[in-house]
Design a protein around this motif. Sequence first.
Motif, short mmCIF file in Angstrom:
data_model
loop_
_atom_site.label_atom_id
_atom_site.label_comp_id
_atom_site.label_asym_id
_atom_site.label_seq_id
_atom_site.Cartn_x
_atom_site.Cartn_y
_atom_site.Cartn_z
N THR A 1 -8.15 -4.13 -7.03
CA THR A 1 -7.17 -2.83 -6.89
C THR A 1 -5.87 -3.15 -7.95
OG1 THR A 1 -6.02 -3.45 -5.06
CG2 THR A 1 -7.88 -2.00 -4.76
N GLU B 1 -5.85 -5.03 -10.78
CA GLU B 1 -6.54 -4.85 -11.96
C GLU B 1 -6.56 -3.51 -12.52
OE1 GLU B 1 -10.11 -6.96 -12.29
OE2 GLU B 1 -9.03 -8.88 -12.62
N ALA B 2 -6.90 -2.39 -11.66
CA ALA B 2 -7.23 -0.89 -11.85
C ALA B 2 -5.90 -0.18 -11.85
CB ALA B 2 -8.13 -0.70 -10.83
N HIS B 3 -4.91 -0.72 -10.91
CA HIS B 3 -3.97 0.32 -10.50
C HIS B 3 -2.45 -0.16 -10.45
CE1 HIS B 3 -7.43 2.69 -8.36
NE2 HIS B 3 -7.29 2.91 -9.75
N TRP B 4 -2.30 -1.37 -10.46
CA TRP B 4 -1.08 -1.96 -10.09
C TRP B 4 0.25 -1.53 -11.00
CZ3 TRP B 4 2.06 -3.47 -6.67
CH2 TRP B 4 3.36 -4.44 -6.86
N HIS B 5 0.03 -1.91 -12.38
CA HIS B 5 1.06 -1.54 -13.11
C HIS B 5 1.30 0.04 -13.15
CE1 HIS B 5 0.01 -5.73 -14.39
NE2 HIS B 5 1.29 -5.76 -15.09
N THR B 6 0.32 0.86 -13.32
CA THR B 6 0.51 2.11 -13.46
C THR B 6 1.25 2.68 -12.15
OG1 THR B 6 -1.72 2.42 -14.52
CG2 THR B 6 -0.78 4.23 -13.56
N LEU B 7 0.89 2.22 -10.91
CA LEU B 7 1.72 2.61 -9.73
C LEU B 7 3.19 2.37 -9.88
CD1 LEU B 7 -1.29 1.88 -7.44
CD2 LEU B 7 -0.25 4.33 -7.91
N TYR C 1 0.87 -1.10 -0.15
CA TYR C 1 0.11 0.01 0.13
C TYR C 1 0.82 1.25 0.01
CZ TYR C 1 -4.28 2.97 1.42
OH TYR C 1 -5.13 3.98 1.35
N ARG D 1 1.03 3.88 -3.08
CA ARG D 1 0.22 4.88 -3.31
C ARG D 1 0.65 6.10 -2.63
NH1 ARG D 1 -4.50 3.28 -5.60
NH2 ARG D 1 -4.86 1.10 -5.50
#
Length: 265
Positions: free
Chosen positions: A176, A178-184, A147, A150
């Motif tokens: 979460t 699927e939505a954000h992992w690679h981008t973050l 976490y 983020r």
Amino acid sequence: MSSRQSPKQNLQRVEQQLKAIPEGRPQLVVLPEAFSCFGAGDRAQLAMAEPYGDGPVQQRLSELARQYNVYLIGGTLPIYAGERFAAASICFGPDGTQLARYDKIHLFDVDVADNTKEYRESKWTRPGEQVVTVDCGFAVVGMAVCYDVRFPEMFKALRQAGADIIVLPTAFTQVTGEAHWHTLVKARAIEQQVYMVAPAQFGEHENGRKTYGHSLIVDPWGQIQAEKATGEGAISAEFDLAKVQQIRQQMPVAKQTRFKVSLTQ
């Protein structure tokens, strides 16, 4: 990994993967968040929490680091902290000594649209208070967990402390992730011009929780060097200090920034 409730079984699976890693040394090996026990519930984690510097999980990690001659970061494991436990990420050197400990600072107190619904890590977990780096000789390694990704100011603090690589053991939820992992993960690598090493839990665990997987190694230009979407196993990539230095020289954002950060409580 898709860790289960038994630390003994999970450590056996760690050793199986260590037998298959590339031969080149020095080498940094990073395990996922909660690698030693997952799916047993927080109360069980508290019951099996070890004193820092002692206990069967820490002892075995020390032995494995020495046996395989690697820097080994034990994702997170519960370390006794009174009425709660610390989610501690511990780095062992190739001689088996404990070089650094990072306690997860940002705790996952959120609501997610999955079958678990509510996550309240702070009920059982004591948050950390210090940003931690460790000099592994070939690179300075910054330590973060799940976490934390983020909160970009923490990664800026790690870069200010000299990090060339930042490790991110994780157990992202399926939703979460699927939505954000690679981008973050890619964003943190690009912003701080570091390698991101992010091993992950995957699959459905014994308590019904589903984790996203997709272990990643991302270079300081934001390019994925290695990825394992699902299934147990290891990924690896060569650390290139010259690439880090070149990117930082050509785009000197650390020198140009108008802001500094510090950890506050």
